[in-house]
Design a protein around this motif. Structure first.
Motif, PDB file in Angstrom:
ATOM      1  N   ALA A   1       0.818  -1.225   0.000  1.00 23.08           N
ATOM      2  CA  ALA A   1       0.000   0.000   0.000  1.00 23.08           C
ATOM      3  C   ALA A   1       0.848   1.268   0.000  1.00 23.08           C
ATOM      4  CB  ALA A   1      -0.925  -0.012   1.207  1.00 23.08           C
ATOM      5  N   LYS A   2       1.985   1.232  -0.662  1.00 27.84           N
ATOM      6  CA  LYS A   2       2.894   2.369  -0.550  1.00 27.84           C
ATOM      7  C   LYS A   2       2.410   3.612  -1.294  1.00 27.84           C
ATOM      8  CE  LYS A   2       5.977   0.985  -4.375  1.00 27.84           C
ATOM      9  NZ  LYS A   2       7.371   0.632  -4.702  1.00 27.84           N
ATOM     10  N   GLU A   3       1.426   3.487  -2.181  1.00 27.30           N
ATOM     11  CA  GLU A   3       0.916   4.665  -2.870  1.00 27.30           C
ATOM     12  C   GLU A   3      -0.085   5.450  -2.005  1.00 27.30           C
ATOM     13  OE1 GLU A   3      -0.670   3.752  -6.677  1.00 27.30           O
ATOM     14  OE2 GLU A   3       1.194   2.957  -7.470  1.00 27.30           O
ATOM     15  N   LEU A   4      -0.723   4.771  -1.062  1.00 31.41           N
ATOM     16  CA  LEU A   4      -1.838   5.393  -0.351  1.00 31.41           C
ATOM     17  C   LEU A   4      -1.454   6.593   0.514  1.00 31.41           C
ATOM     18  CD1 LEU A   4      -4.085   2.348   0.632  1.00 31.41           C
ATOM     19  CD2 LEU A   4      -4.190   3.821  -1.385  1.00 31.41           C
ATOM     20  N   PRO A   5      -0.346   6.571   1.260  1.00 34.51           N
ATOM     21  CA  PRO A   5      -0.017   7.757   2.066  1.00 34.51           C
ATOM     22  C   PRO A   5       0.228   9.014   1.228  1.00 34.51           C
ATOM     23  CG  PRO A   5       1.179   5.852   2.870  1.00 34.51           C
ATOM     24  CD  PRO A   5       0.549   5.451   1.566  1.00 34.51           C
ATOM     25  N   PHE A   6       0.455   8.831  -0.058  1.00 33.17           N
ATOM     26  CA  PHE A   6       0.652   9.978  -0.947  1.00 33.17           C
ATOM     27  C   PHE A   6      -0.658  10.428  -1.596  1.00 33.17           C
ATOM     28  CE2 PHE A   6       4.648   7.774  -0.615  1.00 33.17           C
ATOM     29  CZ  PHE A   6       5.568   8.801  -0.427  1.00 33.17           C
ATOM     30  N   SER A   7      -1.742   9.730  -1.279  1.00 27.44           N
ATOM     31  CA  SER A   7      -3.035  10.042  -1.905  1.00 27.44           C
ATOM     32  C   SER A   7      -3.795  11.065  -1.073  1.00 27.44           C
ATOM     33  CB  SER A   7      -3.875   8.775  -2.046  1.00 27.44           C
ATOM     34  OG  SER A   7      -4.171   8.250  -0.759  1.00 27.44           O
ATOM     35  N   ALA A   8      -3.121  12.162  -0.747  1.00 24.91           N
ATOM     36  CA  ALA A   8      -3.746  13.188   0.087  1.00 24.91           C
ATOM     37  C   ALA A   8      -3.170  14.549  -0.276  1.00 24.91           C
ATOM     38  CB  ALA A   8      -3.496  12.895   1.569  1.00 24.91           C
ATOM     39  N   THR A   9      -4.004  15.569  -0.193  1.00 24.21           N
ATOM     40  CA  THR A   9      -3.530  16.936  -0.455  1.00 24.21           C
ATOM     41  C   THR A   9      -2.847  17.533   0.761  1.00 24.21           C
ATOM     42  OG1 THR A   9      -5.608  17.933   0.287  1.00 24.21           O
ATOM     43  CG2 THR A   9      -5.445  17.329  -2.047  1.00 24.21           C
ATOM     44  N   MET A  10      -2.988  16.878   1.915  1.00 28.85           N
ATOM     45  CA  MET A  10      -2.453  17.365   3.196  1.00 28.85           C
ATOM     46  C   MET A  10      -3.034  18.728   3.554  1.00 28.85           C
ATOM     47  SD  MET A  10      -0.577  14.774   3.944  1.00 28.85           S
ATOM     48  CE  MET A  10       0.730  15.054   5.127  1.00 28.85           C
ATOM     49  N   CYS A  11      -4.293  18.929   3.186  1.00 27.07           N
ATOM     50  CA  CYS A  11      -4.953  20.207   3.468  1.00 27.07           C
ATOM     51  C   CYS A  11      -5.328  20.348   4.935  1.00 27.07           C
ATOM     52  CB  CYS A  11      -6.202  20.354   2.601  1.00 27.07           C
ATOM     53  SG  CYS A  11      -7.498  19.132   2.948  1.00 27.07           S
ATOM     54  N   GLY A  12      -5.378  19.222   5.656  1.00 26.17           N
ATOM     55  CA  GLY A  12      -5.673  19.261   7.077  1.00 26.17           C
ATOM     56  C   GLY A  12      -7.137  19.174   7.438  1.00 26.17           C
ATOM     57  N   ALA A  13      -8.012  19.047   6.449  1.00 29.38           N
ATOM     58  CA  ALA A  13      -9.446  18.961   6.744  1.00 29.38           C
ATOM     59  C   ALA A  13      -9.749  17.749   7.612  1.00 29.38           C
ATOM     60  CB  ALA A  13     -10.248  18.893   5.448  1.00 29.38           C
ATOM     61  N   CYS A  14      -9.057  16.646   7.375  1.00 30.78           N
ATOM     62  CA  CYS A  14      -9.306  15.421   8.147  1.00 30.78           C
ATOM     63  C   CYS A  14      -8.969  15.630   9.620  1.00 30.78           C
ATOM     64  CB  CYS A  14      -8.519  14.250   7.564  1.00 30.78           C
ATOM     65  SG  CYS A  14      -6.764  14.568   7.309  1.00 30.78           S
ATOM     66  N   ASP A  15      -7.902  16.358   9.901  1.00 32.22           N
ATOM     67  CA  ASP A  15      -7.549  16.651  11.291  1.00 32.22           C
ATOM     68  C   ASP A  15      -8.635  17.491  11.967  1.00 32.22           C
ATOM     69  OD1 ASP A  15      -5.201  15.413  10.658  1.00 32.22           O
ATOM     70  OD2 ASP A  15      -3.913  17.147  10.955  1.00 32.22           O
ATOM     71  N   GLU A  16      -9.155  18.449  11.237  1.00 32.11           N
ATOM     72  CA  GLU A  16     -10.117  19.393  11.808  1.00 32.11           C
ATOM     73  C   GLU A  16     -11.455  18.740  12.141  1.00 32.11           C
ATOM     74  OE1 GLU A  16     -10.587  22.796   9.349  1.00 32.11           O
ATOM     75  OE2 GLU A  16      -8.443  23.238   9.267  1.00 32.11           O
ATOM     76  N   VAL A  17     -11.854  17.730  11.388  1.00 33.68           N
ATOM     77  CA  VAL A  17     -13.190  17.154  11.582  1.00 33.68           C
ATOM     78  C   VAL A  17     -13.188  15.871  12.392  1.00 33.68           C
ATOM     79  CG1 VAL A  17     -14.026  18.190   9.442  1.00 33.68           C
ATOM     80  CG2 VAL A  17     -13.153  15.835   9.407  1.00 33.68           C
ATOM     81  N   CYS A  18     -12.040  15.261  12.631  1.00 28.88           N
ATOM     82  CA  CYS A  18     -12.006  13.998  13.364  1.00 28.88           C
ATOM     83  C   CYS A  18     -12.564  14.204  14.772  1.00 28.88           C
ATOM     84  CB  CYS A  18     -10.582  13.458  13.448  1.00 28.88           C
ATOM     85  SG  CYS A  18     -10.471  11.936  14.434  1.00 28.88           S
ATOM     86  N   PRO A  19     -13.592  13.437  15.160  1.00 25.57           N
ATOM     87  CA  PRO A  19     -14.211  13.647  16.475  1.00 25.57           C
ATOM     88  C   PRO A  19     -13.345  13.226  17.651  1.00 25.57           C
ATOM     89  CG  PRO A  19     -15.161  11.738  15.403  1.00 25.57           C
ATOM     90  CD  PRO A  19     -14.273  12.392  14.391  1.00 25.57           C
ATOM     91  N   VAL A  20     -12.273  12.463  17.387  1.00 27.67           N
ATOM     92  CA  VAL A  20     -11.369  12.070  18.466  1.00 27.67           C
ATOM     93  C   VAL A  20      -9.959  12.613  18.228  1.00 27.67           C
ATOM     94  CG1 VAL A  20     -12.613  10.061  19.337  1.00 27.67           C
ATOM     95  CG2 VAL A  20     -11.156   9.818  17.325  1.00 27.67           C
ATOM     96  N   LYS A  21      -9.877  13.648  17.395  1.00 29.53           N
ATOM     97  CA  LYS A  21      -8.640  14.422  17.191  1.00 29.53           C
ATOM     98  C   LYS A  21      -7.435  13.572  16.789  1.00 29.53           C
ATOM     99  CE  LYS A  21      -9.646  18.560  19.887  1.00 29.53           C
ATOM    100  NZ  LYS A  21      -9.132  19.529  20.878  1.00 29.53           N
ATOM    101  N   ILE A  22      -7.633  12.665  15.853  1.00 26.86           N
ATOM    102  CA  ILE A  22      -6.494  11.901  15.329  1.00 26.86           C
ATOM    103  C   ILE A  22      -5.687  12.803  14.405  1.00 26.86           C
ATOM    104  CG2 ILE A  22      -5.789   9.898  13.955  1.00 26.86           C
ATOM    105  CD1 ILE A  22      -8.447   8.585  14.766  1.00 26.86           C
ATOM    106  N   PRO A  23      -4.380  12.910  14.608  1.00 26.17           N
ATOM    107  CA  PRO A  23      -3.543  13.750  13.748  1.00 26.17           C
ATOM    108  C   PRO A  23      -3.215  13.038  12.430  1.00 26.17           C
ATOM    109  CG  PRO A  23      -2.181  12.745  15.422  1.00 26.17           C
ATOM    110  CD  PRO A  23      -3.592  12.309  15.705  1.00 26.17           C
TER     111      PRO A  23
END
Length: 423
Positions: free
Chosen positions: A354-376
């Motif tokens: 799965a080495k391509e998957l960690p690069f499949s993100a814009t790193m915009c940070g939206a996921c950090d902002e909406v996670c209900p348990v604050k996963i970084p």
């Protein structure tokens, strides 16, 4: 079936799939807008996020103790508790229980863990009929497709596609009327609810203090799976345990608002004991078996990856992810899509797969902002990028993208940077 190593190809195909793009258009803002409205009406949400993260972190710091406490209480309640180190062991345990009960038919409510361990395939090979009872999962079973979202499994499909499936498999007149389609599914599923030998559910949370399983849903099918058959199996990852009812109340305030923008799910079921002989009536299972599954979770207890085990499977990170919004869930190639899947999959299946998957993100940070348990999530993705580039000979992230072509997808012959941009 795993095809995580083909993310670049799959995402390009998704971008050029006009039907999929049309279907995704209808859903891009749906969960996002509903969540936003739900949070505006619930000011304590941010404070509860912090509390939830602290509760989960405290449990994970002493996970073995909390699991033992849960097991002891569940046993006192008359339930059985089995442990599985991996997917094969978990599937074998379920098949053995079916054999003990001479079970020919199993009904299931939606369980991403059962998708993860490929339980259906294993049971079918053992001549056991498996019926998915969640509407979305039932449709996908007819289509022979995996879910594309952890909360809304058939979000990638149109009403016409569902109508075609029902007409073909049920031998009924074609209709796109939503009420008629849902009534048709209800009619088909009702006979399975009444004739099944075993019910299988997941668990959103395991409450250690009472030895209970908590399940949230919107259709009532999980409640039927857990109450009609006399034998019930509860599949759960070892990370699902929480301390007490107060923690459960907090989590159920966060989960539906994050997932679907609801104040509370239509059904919140907490099951604790087996049916007692002294109780009136015959409702409820006389045998309840918990199967607590590791399948790679314990390796994430290390300090730098432990945060990921806080995940409560709400889907908020993928709902807000510009990558997921453009390519859907199947492109990621396994059970867990979006940012959370791009972290979990490499650890569960291995970096090579799965080495391509960690690069499949814009790193915009939206996921950090909406996670209900604050996963970084962005930090975890960045850590995986470093591990992958180190294994590739210490190349920079930019060089890794340039050499391997990861991070780019073509649409109509034009390189598209939005879904998998280079950071």
């Amino acid at each position: 079936m795993q095809h995580t190593i083909h993310f670049k190809i799959s995402s390009t195909q998704a971008l050029n799939n006009s039907t999929l793009q049309k279907n995704l258009q209808h859903t891009k803002g749906l969960f996002v807008d509903k969540r936003k409205k739900a949070l505006e009406e619930f000011p304590p949400f941010e404070d509860l996020r912090t509390q939830a993260a602290q509760i989960k972190e405290s449990v994970l710091n002493n996970l073995d103790e909390w699991l033992i406490k849960f097991e002891q209480q569940a046993l006192e309640n008359g339930c059985e508790v089995l442990w599985a180190s991996d997917a094969n062991e978990a599937c074998k345990l379920v098949a053995d229980i079916c054999q003990q009960n001479n079970a020919k038919k199993v009904i299931k409510s939606k369980s991403m863990l059962s998708e993860e361990i490929r339980l259906n395939n294993h049971l079918i090979k053992n001549n056991i009929e498996v019926i998915e009872t969640d509407l979305g999962e039932y449709v996908l079973q007819l289509a022979n497709e995996p879910p594309s979202h952890i909360v809304a499994p058939m979000v990638h499909m149109s009403r016409k596609q569902v109508a075609n499936l029902f007409s073909k498999h049920h031998q009924t007149p074609y209709t796109t009327n939503i009420q008629k389609l849902t009534l048709e599914a209800r009619k088909q599923l009702r006979k399975h609810f009444l004739s099944a030998d075993i019910g299988i559910t997941g668990a959103n949370f395991l409450i250690a203090e009472t030895g209970s399983a908590l399940v949230v849903e919107n259709e009532g099918n999980a409640r039927l799976c857990m109450s009609l058959p006399k034998t019930r199996i509860i599949l759960s990852g070892i990370e699902k345990v929480i301390p007490n009812a107060q923690a459960a109340t907090l989590m159920t305030a966060l989960l539906p608002r994050s997932a679907t923008g609801q104040k509370i799910s239509n059904y919140v079921s907490i099951s604790t004991r087996v049916h007692q002989k002294t109780e009136k009536g015959e409702d409820g299972p006389t045998r309840v078996i918990y199967i607590l599954i590791d399948a790679g979770r314990s390796q994430l207890l290390k300090k730098d990856t432990r945060d990921m085990l806080r995940c409560i499977r709400c889907g908020a990170c993928m709902n807000h992810c510009p990558v997921y919004q453009n390519i859907g869930g199947h492109s990621y190639g396994w059970v867990y899509p979006g940012p959370m899947g791009s972290v979990l999959t490499p650890y569960y299946l291995g970096l090579k797969q799965a080495k391509e998957l960690p690069f499949s993100a814009t790193m915009c940070g939206a996921c950090d902002e909406v996670c209900p348990v604050k996963i970084p999530l962005t930090r975890l993705l960045r850590d995986l990028r470093h591990k992958i580039t180190h294994k590739e000979g210490g190349k920079t992230i930019e060089n890794y993208h340039f050499l391997h072509g990861i991070g780019y997808a073509k649409k109509d012959g034009v390189t598209n940077l939005l879904p998998v941009s280079v950071v």
